[in-house]
Design an enzyme around this catalytic site. Structure first.
Site, PDB file in Angstrom:
ATOM      1  N   TYR A 154       0.913  -1.433  -0.224  1.00 33.38           N
ATOM      2  CA  TYR A 154      -0.083  -0.179   0.072  1.00 33.38           C
ATOM      3  C   TYR A 154       0.789   1.388  -0.064  1.00 33.38           C
ATOM      4  O   TYR A 154       0.625   2.131  -0.578  1.00 33.38           O
ATOM      5  CB  TYR A 154      -0.912   0.039   1.234  1.00 33.38           C
ATOM      6  N   LYS A 158       0.711   4.032  -2.898  1.00 34.28           N
ATOM      7  CA  LYS A 158       0.566   5.768  -2.495  1.00 34.28           C
ATOM      8  C   LYS A 158       1.752   6.384  -2.682  1.00 34.28           C
ATOM      9  O   LYS A 158       1.391   7.712  -3.360  1.00 34.28           O
ATOM     10  CB  LYS A 158       0.012   5.795  -1.012  1.00 34.28           C
TER      11      LYS A 158
END
Length: 252
Positions: A154, A158
């Site tokens: 993640y 991001k």
């Protein structure tokens, strides 16, 4: 306010959380909103809410990590609306785990849904924005881009969103298209509730614990992120591009 009167917006991951709040905010300010999620049915509630209150919205189903589905969805939205003025790349997911436990599928799925989708969706929408010589793209990054235990996939996705945001701002700026990102901190959504349950806490306990490390001593709400997205998508931010704005309640 009516900053988006006569404008047409497309929001991914619009069924709930920050996506639903963003669709709601843009519609309240006058935009017609295409609400995109994995299936059109998932967006039924937010579309009904917007239309009942006098706004305009339509639901579309699309796997935003699949190029063919993205191309079809964007073509359908453009055919219905005639133009696309705002794109909000909000779709996202987590599959948290420590690196030595993380599977290749966990890595691929999170990177595809969070990052590849930004590439695919922006590539499809920019054709319309370049032709009309105007448009605003807002991508949802995260404070996790700075690093977070158990979120290698993640965090990488991001952080990648911040990179592609800066690159596309350079490429699309000459055509009047602005590209920015918002990086929220802890926001009370279904995603963070699922994280709480996975760690053996209630959502309320998890939020209270997180708030202790946030200067404002509380977690964020989806509408607070939506208001920043709306700012970056509006003419109020007409000279802002290539930026990532952290919205974290002061957490660093």
């Amino acid at each position: 306010m009516s900053r988006f009167m006569g404008s047409y917006a497309l929001v991914t991951g619009a069924a709930r959380g920050i996506g639903a709040a963003t669709a709601r905010r843009l519609a309240a300010e006058g935009a017609a909103v295409a609400c995109v999620d994995v299936t059109a049915d998932r967006c039924a509630a937010i579309v009904e809410e917007i239309t009942v209150t006098g706004g305009t919205a339509a639901a579309y189903g699309c796997d935003v990590s699949d190029a063919a589905q993205v191309e079809r969805a964007v073509a359908d939205v453009a055919a219905r609306f005639g133009r696309i003025d705002v794109l909000v790349n909000n779709a996202g997911m987590t599959r948290d785990n420590l690196l030595f436990k993380m599977s290749e599928d966990d890595w691929d799925k999170v990177v595809d849904v969070n990052l590849k989708s930004v590439f695919l969706m922006t590539r499809a929408v920019q054709r319309h924005m370049v032709e009309q010589r105007s448009g605003a793209v807002v991508n949802l990054s995260s404070r996790s881009a700075l690093g977070n235990r158990g979120q290698a996939n993640y965090a990488a996705a991001k952080a990648g969103i911040q990179g592609i945001t800066a690159a596309l701002a350079v490429e699309l700026g000459p055509f009047g298209v602005r590209v920015n990102a918002v990086a929220p901190g802890y926001v009370a959504t279904a995603m963070t509730e699922a994280t709480a349950v996975r760690t053996g806490a209630t959502p309320e306990e998890h939020q209270a614990a997180a708030a202790q490390s946030i200067p404002l001593r509380r977690v964020g709400q989806p509408n607070e992120i939506a208001s920043v997205v709306a700012f970056l998508a509006s003419d109020d931010a007409s000279y802002v591009t290539g930026q990532t704005l952290y919205v974290t309640g002061g957490a660093r």
